[in-house]
Design a protein around this motif. Structure first.
Motif, PDB file in Angstrom:
ATOM      1  N   HIS A  65      46.755  33.223  43.853  1.00 38.42           N
ATOM      2  CA  HIS A  65      46.835  34.622  44.254  1.00 38.42           C
ATOM      3  C   HIS A  65      47.621  34.720  45.548  1.00 38.42           C
ATOM      4  O   HIS A  65      47.576  33.817  46.387  1.00 38.42           O
ATOM      5  CB  HIS A  65      45.453  35.269  44.373  1.00 38.42           C
ATOM      6  CG  HIS A  65      44.532  34.678  45.387  1.00 38.42           C
ATOM      7  ND1 HIS A  65      44.606  34.992  46.723  1.00 38.42           N
ATOM      8  CD2 HIS A  65      43.497  33.810  45.272  1.00 38.42           C
ATOM      9  CE1 HIS A  65      43.645  34.343  47.386  1.00 38.42           C
ATOM     10  NE2 HIS A  65      42.961  33.611  46.523  1.00 38.42           N
ATOM     11  N   ASP A  79      43.593  29.691  51.781  1.00 40.69           N
ATOM     12  CA  ASP A  79      43.204  30.585  50.672  1.00 40.69           C
ATOM     13  C   ASP A  79      44.262  31.645  50.464  1.00 40.69           C
ATOM     14  O   ASP A  79      44.135  32.722  51.001  1.00 40.69           O
ATOM     15  CB  ASP A  79      41.833  31.193  50.989  1.00 40.69           C
ATOM     16  CG  ASP A  79      41.263  31.988  49.837  1.00 40.69           C
ATOM     17  OD1 ASP A  79      41.811  31.915  48.737  1.00 40.69           O
ATOM     18  OD2 ASP A  79      40.261  32.695  50.048  1.00 40.69           O
ATOM     19  N   MET A  80      45.279  31.390  49.622  1.00 44.36           N
ATOM     20  CA  MET A  80      45.625  30.122  49.050  1.00 44.36           C
ATOM     21  C   MET A  80      47.142  29.966  48.946  1.00 44.36           C
ATOM     22  O   MET A  80      47.684  29.567  47.951  1.00 44.36           O
ATOM     23  CB  MET A  80      44.956  29.956  47.677  1.00 44.36           C
ATOM     24  CG  MET A  80      45.349  31.055  46.694  1.00 44.36           C
ATOM     25  SD  MET A  80      44.494  30.866  45.097  1.00 44.36           S
ATOM     26  CE  MET A  80      45.400  29.484  44.402  1.00 44.36           C
ATOM     27  N   GLU A  83      43.429  39.600  44.220  1.00 43.98           N
ATOM     28  CA  GLU A  83      42.377  38.701  43.713  1.00 43.98           C
ATOM     29  C   GLU A  83      41.121  38.836  44.539  1.00 43.98           C
ATOM     30  O   GLU A  83      40.006  38.808  44.019  1.00 43.98           O
ATOM     31  CB  GLU A  83      42.878  37.250  43.738  1.00 43.98           C
ATOM     32  CG  GLU A  83      41.924  36.251  43.098  1.00 43.98           C
ATOM     33  CD  GLU A  83      40.863  35.671  44.038  1.00 43.98           C
ATOM     34  OE1 GLU A  83      39.956  34.991  43.543  1.00 43.98           O
ATOM     35  OE2 GLU A  83      40.923  35.902  45.268  1.00 43.98           O
ATOM     36  N   GLU A  84      41.325  38.986  45.849  1.00 35.97           N
ATOM     37  CA  GLU A  84      40.192  38.927  46.785  1.00 35.97           C
ATOM     38  C   GLU A  84      39.222  40.100  46.613  1.00 35.97           C
ATOM     39  O   GLU A  84      38.118  40.058  47.116  1.00 35.97           O
ATOM     40  CB  GLU A  84      40.699  38.886  48.232  1.00 35.97           C
ATOM     41  CG  GLU A  84      41.447  37.601  48.599  1.00 35.97           C
ATOM     42  CD  GLU A  84      40.524  36.407  48.778  1.00 35.97           C
ATOM     43  OE1 GLU A  84      39.312  36.530  48.535  1.00 35.97           O
ATOM     44  OE2 GLU A  84      41.037  35.329  49.136  1.00 35.97           O
ATOM     45  N   GLU A 137      42.688  27.325  44.127  1.00 39.24           N
ATOM     46  CA  GLU A 137      41.812  27.723  45.251  1.00 39.24           C
ATOM     47  C   GLU A 137      41.452  26.456  46.039  1.00 39.24           C
ATOM     48  O   GLU A 137      41.429  25.354  45.485  1.00 39.24           O
ATOM     49  CB  GLU A 137      40.529  28.369  44.718  1.00 39.24           C
ATOM     50  CG  GLU A 137      40.732  29.698  44.020  1.00 39.24           C
ATOM     51  CD  GLU A 137      40.936  30.878  44.958  1.00 39.24           C
ATOM     52  OE1 GLU A 137      40.887  30.688  46.190  1.00 39.24           O
ATOM     53  OE2 GLU A 137      41.169  31.985  44.447  1.00 39.24           O
TER      54      GLU A 137
HETATM   55 ZN    ZN Z   1      41.238  32.569  47.107  1.00 39.51          ZN
END
Ligand code: ZN
Length: 391
Positions: A76, A108-109, A140-141, A168
């Motif tokens: 992501h 991340d990431m 994504e988060e 990840e």
């Molecule tokens: Zn992540």
């Protein structure tokens, strides 16, 4: 202090960090940058933007033969916000210090994303017999929101990948699973009235607290007798209320109270069954408290969910990834969610593993960093993977 990137991946990571691609804000400049790098290597890529907002987009690219199952690298591009965190260096500027690269997203990431893009470019020069694929997502988060637009596009057009690696941060260990998550909002409705006559009115806060107590009942049951999957910080499904709002003034019986709660389930549990139990416990409480049977029960809506991920440790996919990593690299389950469950759901039989540079311990915090040695370890794993794809 050395400020020289030592590899193509580290140098690209510096570039990626400079895009402040916080969730729900544009990531398209970063995506275009990656698209340019791929294009220079002769790799075409496809964008799958948010249908409502083209400034946020997924990217998909494939290199090597078509129509054959390949290995998909997933990352992501969004990062969590930095506001209110005590950063000692500018978060959106990569800073080298003590063999580490500091900056938002280094662990991340974006570290993995940099390694994956570099591997795609390297793979384009190799006689691949199976394709290497790259899927970069947005948002994504906030609950694996962006990738769903990409999966809809790919589901029927791409053969199920042979293996999907979600990068990840695992410190380059082999992540074989994570829990699923379902998030809910419960609106409890009552009747406003003078508190001097309180028992005459439905109290929304009282109903909400019965709901919270029911969540705790079910948590206790899950801890005592729910299915267990070892390897997690908490080896059973968890239930938790995270936000509660209700009431206007002490002398008014509250007419509304809202509770946000979540279920994080091991793969043997289904969140809808856990929710059903919560509602059963609530019904029992309402009865026990002799509440007016006309009191409205909470209106509960699911606000977000993603499935759990569970890949068997004895699967050939784990064998393949282990062969690309130093001998003795352990398998582990991770205590965070990923897009991996959605990939597994899209292509039923696709093994999905989580493996990426950096540690989740430093993610989402001030002074997030990745060790350069981790980037190098990821580069080595991906170089081995490209070699495997040529066999
Ligand atoms: Zn992540």
């Amino acid at each position: 202090m050395e400020n020289q990137a030592s590899s193509a991946s580290a140098s690209l990571l510096e570039t990626l960090v400079s895009f402040a691609s916080v969730s729900l804000t544009p990531n398209i400049a970063l995506i275009h940058k990656v698209q340019d790098i791929l294009a220079e290597a002769g790799i075409e890529s496809m964008l799958a933007p948010d249908p409502q907002d083209p400034s946020r987009s997924n990217l998909f690219a494939t290199v090597g033969p078509v129509g054959v199952p390949g290995v998909l690298l997933s990352g992501h591009t969004d990062v969590v916000p930095v506001e209110g965190q005590p950063w000692t260096s500018p978060p959106f500027e990569a800073t080298h210090r003590d063999g580490r690269i500091y900056g938002r997203g280094t662990a991340d990431m974006k570290g993995f994303v940099a390694c994956a893009v570099t591997a795609m470019v390297a793979a384009a020069r190799q006689p691949l017999r199976r394709p290497l694929q790259l899927a970069l997502s947005f948002d994504e988060e906030i609950g694996c929101v962006g990738v769903r637009h990409l999966l809809r596009r790919l589901e029927n057009s791409l053969p199920a990948p042979y293996l999907c690696i979600v990068g990840e941060p695992t410190l380059m260990r082999i992540g074989t699973g994570h829990k699923g998550k379902a998030a809910y909002r419960a609106v409890c409705c009552g009747q406003a009235g003078h508190s001097g006559l309180a028992p005459r009115f439905f109290n929304a806060i009282h109903m909400a607290s019965d709901l919270v107590a029911s969540l705790r009942d079910v948590q206790r049951e899950l801890a005592q007798s729910g299915p267990r999957e070892e390897g997690y910080g908490v080896p059973y499904s968890t239930v938790h209320a995270g936000v509660i709002h209700g009431g206007r003034a002490l002398n008014i019986v509250p007419s509304e109270c809202e509770v946000s709660f979540e279920i994080r389930n091991v793969s043997e549990d289904k969140p809808e069954q856990i929710l059903k139990r919560v509602l059963e416990r609530l019904a029992e409480r309402v009865k026990k408290e002799a509440l007016d049977p006309a009191a409205p029960l909470p209106d509960i809506q699911m606000t977000n969910s993603y499935p759990s991920l569970n890949t068997r440790e004895d699967s050939p996919a784990v064998g393949l990834l282990a062969s690309l990593l130093p001998a003795g690299t352990p398998c582990a389950r991770v205590d965070y969610g990923s897009e991996g469950g959605l990939f597994q759901q899209s292509w039923n039989q696709t093994p999905v593993l989580i493996c990426g540079p950096g540690s989740i311990e430093v993610a989402h915090k001030a002074d997030e960093y990745v060790e350069l040695a981790q980037i190098e370890a990821c580069d080595r794993m991906l170089a081995g993977l490209v070699e495997f794809l040529c066999r």
